[in-house]
Design a protein around this motif. Sequence first.
Motif, PDB file in Angstrom:
ATOM      1  N   PHE A  86       0.888  -1.154   0.000  1.00  0.00           N
ATOM      2  CA  PHE A  86       0.000   0.000   0.000  1.00  0.00           C
ATOM      3  C   PHE A  86       0.926   1.202   0.000  1.00  0.00           C
ATOM      4  CE2 PHE A  86      -2.321   3.045   2.720  1.00  0.00           C
ATOM      5  CZ  PHE A  86      -3.566   3.067   2.113  1.00  0.00           C
ATOM      6  N   ALA A  87       0.813   2.097  -0.975  1.00  0.00           N
ATOM      7  CA  ALA A  87       1.719   3.243  -1.055  1.00  0.00           C
ATOM      8  C   ALA A  87       0.997   4.448  -1.627  1.00  0.00           C
ATOM      9  CB  ALA A  87       2.928   2.897  -1.919  1.00  0.00           C
ATOM     10  N   GLY A  88       1.455   5.651  -1.225  1.00  0.00           N
ATOM     11  CA  GLY A  88       0.828   6.839  -1.767  1.00  0.00           C
ATOM     12  C   GLY A  88       1.420   8.127  -1.240  1.00  0.00           C
ATOM     13  N   ILE A  89       0.776   9.223  -1.637  1.00  0.00           N
ATOM     14  CA  ILE A  89       1.180  10.575  -1.245  1.00  0.00           C
ATOM     15  C   ILE A  89       0.085  11.146  -0.359  1.00  0.00           C
ATOM     16  CG2 ILE A  89       1.639  12.905  -2.084  1.00  0.00           C
ATOM     17  CD1 ILE A  89       2.660  11.616  -4.677  1.00  0.00           C
ATOM     18  N   ASP A  90       0.482  11.721   0.766  1.00  0.00           N
ATOM     19  CA  ASP A  90      -0.446  12.324   1.721  1.00  0.00           C
ATOM     20  C   ASP A  90      -0.088  13.796   1.850  1.00  0.00           C
ATOM     21  OD1 ASP A  90      -2.493  12.399   3.577  1.00  0.00           O
ATOM     22  OD2 ASP A  90      -1.196  11.839   5.243  1.00  0.00           O
ATOM     23  N   THR A  91      -1.065  14.671   1.735  1.00  0.00           N
ATOM     24  CA  THR A  91      -0.816  16.106   1.853  1.00  0.00           C
ATOM     25  C   THR A  91      -1.931  16.733   2.670  1.00  0.00           C
ATOM     26  OG1 THR A  91      -0.314  18.123   0.598  1.00  0.00           O
ATOM     27  CG2 THR A  91      -1.991  16.671  -0.316  1.00  0.00           C
ATOM     28  N   GLY A  92      -1.691  17.905   3.210  1.00  0.00           N
ATOM     29  CA  GLY A  92      -2.729  18.534   4.011  1.00  0.00           C
ATOM     30  C   GLY A  92      -2.390  19.954   4.404  1.00  0.00           C
ATOM     31  N   LEU A  93      -3.388  20.606   4.950  1.00  0.00           N
ATOM     32  CA  LEU A  93      -3.269  21.972   5.444  1.00  0.00           C
ATOM     33  C   LEU A  93      -3.894  22.003   6.828  1.00  0.00           C
ATOM     34  CD1 LEU A  93      -2.235  24.644   4.216  1.00  0.00           C
ATOM     35  CD2 LEU A  93      -4.598  25.145   3.589  1.00  0.00           C
ATOM     36  N   ARG A  94      -3.183  22.582   7.801  1.00  0.00           N
ATOM     37  CA  ARG A  94      -3.657  22.617   9.181  1.00  0.00           C
ATOM     38  C   ARG A  94      -3.649  24.045   9.701  1.00  0.00           C
ATOM     39  NH1 ARG A  94       0.442  17.863  11.161  1.00  0.00           N
ATOM     40  NH2 ARG A  94      -0.804  16.081  10.475  1.00  0.00           N
ATOM     41  N   VAL A  95      -4.660  24.371  10.497  1.00  0.00           N
ATOM     42  CA  VAL A  95      -4.722  25.642  11.222  1.00  0.00           C
ATOM     43  C   VAL A  95      -4.531  25.292  12.687  1.00  0.00           C
ATOM     44  CG1 VAL A  95      -6.161  27.620  11.817  1.00  0.00           C
ATOM     45  CG2 VAL A  95      -6.281  26.638   9.516  1.00  0.00           C
ATOM     46  N   GLN A  96      -3.634  26.034  13.356  1.00  0.00           N
ATOM     47  CA  GLN A  96      -3.307  25.683  14.735  1.00  0.00           C
ATOM     48  C   GLN A  96      -3.012  26.909  15.576  1.00  0.00           C
ATOM     49  OE1 GLN A  96      -0.276  23.067  13.584  1.00  0.00           O
ATOM     50  NE2 GLN A  96       1.226  24.631  13.203  1.00  0.00           N
ATOM     51  N   ALA A  97      -3.035  26.713  16.868  1.00  0.00           N
ATOM     52  CA  ALA A  97      -2.693  27.790  17.797  1.00  0.00           C
ATOM     53  C   ALA A  97      -1.179  28.017  17.747  1.00  0.00           C
ATOM     54  CB  ALA A  97      -3.110  27.397  19.211  1.00  0.00           C
ATOM     55  N   PRO A  98      -0.722  29.276  17.814  1.00  0.00           N
ATOM     56  CA  PRO A  98       0.720  29.552  17.802  1.00  0.00           C
ATOM     57  C   PRO A  98       1.336  29.415  19.197  1.00  0.00           C
ATOM     58  CG  PRO A  98      -0.465  31.608  17.779  1.00  0.00           C
ATOM     59  CD  PRO A  98      -1.502  30.514  17.748  1.00  0.00           C
TER      60      PRO A  98
END
Length: 166
Positions: A86-98
């Motif tokens: 099982f193989a692949g590319i994972d990407t994302g965008l996160r909003v977080q507290a500084p």
Amino acid sequence: MDNPAYAKKYDAPYTGDDVDKVERMMKQSVDARHVEDQSGVYVGAAASDDPFTLGAEVGGFHYLTHSVEGRVGLKGLLGTGDNDYFAGIDTGLRVQAPTRFAPFAGLGLYLGGNGKSEPAADDLLDNDNDGSIDELGEEEEVGNLFASVYPEVGAHFWLNGRTRLT
């Protein structure tokens, strides 16, 4: 003070009365705004016992602002179950507290696939392209491609100015 951007903000000697010093120390203990425009790498691991499977992920992240992080990584799993890999590319965008303890919410996208070999001796096809149909021991490669959009919720904890635990 192992991060140059953090050291630039907080490396000055403590001055003022005790109340000022305590206020500055409290602010420093939660402030992680120094990450803006910083990048890094991450590694992860996964395992399962039924079926036995081992996995890993390696990737990179970049802070677009002190509260928004983008990431991309390569994931892989090897197992003994129905799917050989099982193989692949994972990407994302996160909003977080500084902050040093930084809860986050985000959106991820995974593009990947898996495959396996199956017996194909009785399917009336030449699966291995050798000119013979349904020969003894002939196998067929079966693969799947898929995509997934998913929500993310979690937290980072900055162990120091350069290392975080997610």
